[in-house]
Design an enzyme around this catalytic site. Sequence first.
Site, PDB file in Angstrom:
ATOM      1  N   CYS A   2       0.770  -1.104   0.023  1.00  0.00           N
ATOM      2  CA  CYS A   2      -0.009   0.112   0.064  1.00  0.00           C
ATOM      3  C   CYS A   2       0.837   1.341   0.013  1.00  0.00           C
ATOM      4  O   CYS A   2       2.114   1.139  -0.030  1.00  0.00           O
ATOM      5  CB  CYS A   2      -0.879   0.023   1.229  1.00  0.00           C
ATOM      6  SG  CYS A   2      -1.941  -1.505   1.382  1.00  0.00           S
ATOM      7  N   GLU A 484      11.103 -14.740 -18.439  1.00  0.00           N
ATOM      8  CA  GLU A 484      10.923 -13.204 -18.479  1.00  0.00           C
ATOM      9  C   GLU A 484       9.849 -12.716 -19.406  1.00  0.00           C
ATOM     10  O   GLU A 484       8.888 -12.141 -19.021  1.00  0.00           O
ATOM     11  CB  GLU A 484      12.315 -12.323 -18.580  1.00  0.00           C
ATOM     12  CG  GLU A 484      12.114 -11.033 -18.518  1.00  0.00           C
ATOM     13  CD  GLU A 484      11.150 -10.496 -17.365  1.00  0.00           C
ATOM     14  OE1 GLU A 484      11.046 -11.234 -16.292  1.00  0.00           O
ATOM     15  OE2 GLU A 484      10.757  -9.219 -17.442  1.00  0.00           O
ATOM     16  N   LYS A 488       6.078 -11.168 -18.416  1.00  0.00           N
ATOM     17  CA  LYS A 488       5.645  -9.993 -18.883  1.00  0.00           C
ATOM     18  C   LYS A 488       4.326 -10.088 -19.648  1.00  0.00           C
ATOM     19  O   LYS A 488       3.391  -9.471 -19.154  1.00  0.00           O
ATOM     20  CB  LYS A 488       6.647  -9.334 -20.066  1.00  0.00           C
ATOM     21  CG  LYS A 488       7.934  -8.793 -19.394  1.00  0.00           C
ATOM     22  CD  LYS A 488       7.688  -7.349 -18.892  1.00  0.00           C
ATOM     23  CE  LYS A 488       7.748  -7.448 -17.291  1.00  0.00           C
ATOM     24  NZ  LYS A 488       8.558  -8.431 -16.570  1.00  0.00           N
ATOM     25  N   GLU A 491       1.444 -11.141 -16.841  1.00  0.00           N
ATOM     26  CA  GLU A 491       1.061 -10.182 -15.677  1.00  0.00           C
ATOM     27  C   GLU A 491       0.551  -8.889 -16.354  1.00  0.00           C
ATOM     28  O   GLU A 491      -0.339  -8.282 -15.411  1.00  0.00           O
ATOM     29  CB  GLU A 491       2.286  -9.673 -14.948  1.00  0.00           C
ATOM     30  CG  GLU A 491       3.381  -8.952 -15.629  1.00  0.00           C
ATOM     31  CD  GLU A 491       4.519  -8.516 -14.472  1.00  0.00           C
ATOM     32  OE1 GLU A 491       4.047  -8.217 -13.505  1.00  0.00           O
ATOM     33  OE2 GLU A 491       5.593  -8.465 -15.136  1.00  0.00           O
ATOM     34  N   HIS A 507       9.657 -33.737 -22.749  1.00  0.00           N
ATOM     35  CA  HIS A 507       9.226 -34.211 -21.494  1.00  0.00           C
ATOM     36  C   HIS A 507       7.798 -33.763 -20.924  1.00  0.00           C
ATOM     37  O   HIS A 507       7.331 -33.929 -19.685  1.00  0.00           O
ATOM     38  CB  HIS A 507      10.221 -33.853 -20.498  1.00  0.00           C
ATOM     39  CG  HIS A 507      11.398 -34.408 -20.572  1.00  0.00           C
ATOM     40  ND1 HIS A 507      12.270 -35.698 -20.854  1.00  0.00           N
ATOM     41  CD2 HIS A 507      12.570 -33.511 -21.476  1.00  0.00           C
ATOM     42  CE1 HIS A 507      13.275 -35.590 -21.283  1.00  0.00           C
ATOM     43  NE2 HIS A 507      13.701 -34.408 -21.597  1.00  0.00           N
ATOM     44  N   LYS A 606       3.447  -2.594  -7.265  1.00  0.00           N
ATOM     45  CA  LYS A 606       4.895  -2.557  -8.150  1.00  0.00           C
ATOM     46  C   LYS A 606       5.795  -3.042  -7.094  1.00  0.00           C
ATOM     47  O   LYS A 606       6.808  -3.584  -7.631  1.00  0.00           O
ATOM     48  CB  LYS A 606       5.251  -0.862  -8.024  1.00  0.00           C
ATOM     49  CG  LYS A 606       6.743  -0.712  -8.599  1.00  0.00           C
ATOM     50  CD  LYS A 606       6.824  -1.257  -9.836  1.00  0.00           C
ATOM     51  CE  LYS A 606       8.065  -1.206 -10.451  1.00  0.00           C
ATOM     52  NZ  LYS A 606       8.430  -1.937 -11.608  1.00  0.00           N
TER      53      LYS A 606
HETATM   54  C1  AGP Z   1       8.122  -7.953 -12.599  1.00  0.00           C
HETATM   55  O1  AGP Z   1       7.457  -7.510 -14.014  1.00  0.00           O
HETATM   56  C2  AGP Z   1       7.101  -7.973 -11.549  1.00  0.00           C
HETATM   57  N1  AGP Z   1       6.586  -6.940 -11.179  1.00  0.00           N
HETATM   58  C3  AGP Z   1       7.533  -8.868 -10.125  1.00  0.00           C
HETATM   59  O2  AGP Z   1       7.863 -10.064 -10.790  1.00  0.00           O
HETATM   60  C4  AGP Z   1       8.879  -8.109  -9.468  1.00  0.00           C
HETATM   61  O3  AGP Z   1       9.988  -8.495 -10.453  1.00  0.00           O
HETATM   62  C5  AGP Z   1       9.168  -8.851  -8.341  1.00  0.00           C
HETATM   63  O4  AGP Z   1       8.039  -8.462  -7.368  1.00  0.00           O
HETATM   64  C6  AGP Z   1      10.333  -8.376  -7.761  1.00  0.00           C
HETATM   65  O5  AGP Z   1      10.282  -6.834  -7.360  1.00  0.00           O
HETATM   66  P1  AGP Z   1      11.779  -6.354  -6.962  1.00  0.00           P
HETATM   67  O6  AGP Z   1      12.674  -6.334  -7.863  1.00  0.00           O
HETATM   68  O7  AGP Z   1      11.531  -4.807  -6.441  1.00  0.00           O
HETATM   69  O8  AGP Z   1      12.339  -7.005  -5.812  1.00  0.00           O
END
Ligand code: AGP
Length: 611
Positions: A2, A484, A488, A491, A507, A606
């Site tokens: 938050c 990765e 992307k 999410e 497999h 974030k």
């Molecule tokens: C990535 O696009 C995501 N927002 C999430 O997986 C992020 O990478 C993960 O929460 C790690 O965050 P940080 O690098 O701030 O530790």
Amino acid sequence: MCGIVGYAGSAYAQDIILDGLKRLEYRGYDSAGMAVLDGDRLQVRKRAGKLARLVESLTGNSLPGSLGVGHTRWATHGEPNETNAHPHLSADGRIAVVHNGIVENASQLRHSLEAEGIVFRSGTDTEVLAHLIARHYAGNLPEAVARCMREAEGAMAICVVMQGQGGLMVGARRGSPLIVGLGDGEMFIASDVPTILSRTRRVIYLEEGDICTLRRDRCDILDAAGAPVERLVVEVTFDSAAAEKEGYPHFMLKEIHQQPSVVSHQILTYAGDRGGHISLPGLIPLYERMESLNRIVIVACGTAWHAGIVGKYLIERFARVPVEVEMASEFRYGDRVLDDRTLVLLITQSGETADTVEAMRMAKRSARCTLAIVNVEGSTIAREADAALFTHAGPEVGVASTKGYTSQLSALALFALDLAGKRNVLCEEELCVWLDRLRAIPDMMERCISRRDAVRNCARKPVYRDALHAMFIGRGFGYASALEGALKLKEISYIHVEGYAAGEMKHGPIALVTDALPVICIATRDAVHSKMLSNMQEIKARGGQIIGIVSDGDTAGAELCNDVFFVPECPAPFSPLLAAIPLQLFAYYVADALGRDVDQPRNLAKSVTVE
Ligand code: AGP
């Protein structure tokens, strides 16, 4: 996770709080609210949903007063509705609390309070804090907050205002970030620096256990032991414009476009524009231990964990030191064997991810050496790790990490090369050759971005845009890129996507291949390129729709694809820096075509500062 913001001054608190909440919305956007004191009158307004709903409720019906707190929520306890929105009040309505974190023993405390006749209005853990503070209040609000913090367990950053306190607010942190902003005749409290940067550049990063009491013209801090303490006032250098969209439709697209300059600036900072010398001043505390290192354990979450896989391949390739890669949530609860020749390397953009923070603390408790590769200076991990290597990517606002990821990759490449030099695995001339190859990468990233129209046109095709499932596959460095790319797309588009090592297809996963399954193949030229082409032939033979990430001029690879994104040819160790660009753009354009909230995808935040 938050967002919290508080203001004590002489200006109109509501407007300052709303401005702060707008900058905090990336941290969570299930609901928003504020409490404002007008003299001795405490008023609260809160709404479920995005911040715009709260703004709408205040139009023509504002909250007067020059002291108050605000909150934007990512729900942990209690559904994201108006009742559960913060601030939460004590039974008499005189105390208002906003909170970021989790009260681990909330249910026990709730039962105890209910046994005393307290009637709860919400299903949140935060409301417990409001009632606890009221229970402990005996004329001294900071003391009541301190006693509440001792009784409540878990990570929390809180801010409290109360009627009859004469214009003061109290903040406290344990396990979640909280900063104080020192203005001219006004004080701020916030979850992060960009929130208040438009009003002041002078900040204090509160330490674990600190409790601060703010009035418009003074700030008093007690440390975890309850003793008065002076904390360092830091002059912040980066500008608030860096946290704006600057004409792009979304922060994510802006941050994708920033990557070449971010990576170029970082390489220039740490290795100059020529030669074989690398200077990583943040690692100086580790230097005397670097030579005796016989193992590195990389610990991270999400995208940072994918960077960790690339880091493993880079460090083993260049420095010949064994590397393991662990998800922080597994590592912190595992019974890992670590000795004093093990370096625990934390990778994190925010420096506040709860699992990564606790993994670092666990490693430190067993006296292991910890190094953080981190973007946010002043973050918990940046301050508590034994050493820190900053990625200097600037504020990353889009929830989907882009420049945060590629800046981690370049930092890992520099770390691996520096370690190889210190261990005499690579000589200065060899370092010079590899650094020149790395210095060429930002221009190649720029060329990848210049090809965005091809990616956008492809992403808008119904076979991809309307897919229900998709798969990304790769080998070696391409395997990490596949993971990765999958994350992307997953999410921000909400399509079910899996990333796999291509060698695993036989497999099991190849059973999923039909003409309705897009398979994105990372097939840039490297030692396993021919193996990737075989995978692609097997997928094509079963009708799979192949999008290929293929090196310029690779006609054999391109012929196997339904659609192809070309990237400049580069040394395999640096290929994830290039493959990331079309994969990010593909995810962005698919999500945008689907009308998704690209910068604030549902259910996400974030930085995951709660478990
Ligand atoms: C990535 O696009 C995501 N927002 C999430 O997986 C992020 O990478 C993960 O929460 C790690 O965050 P940080 O690098 O701030 O530790």
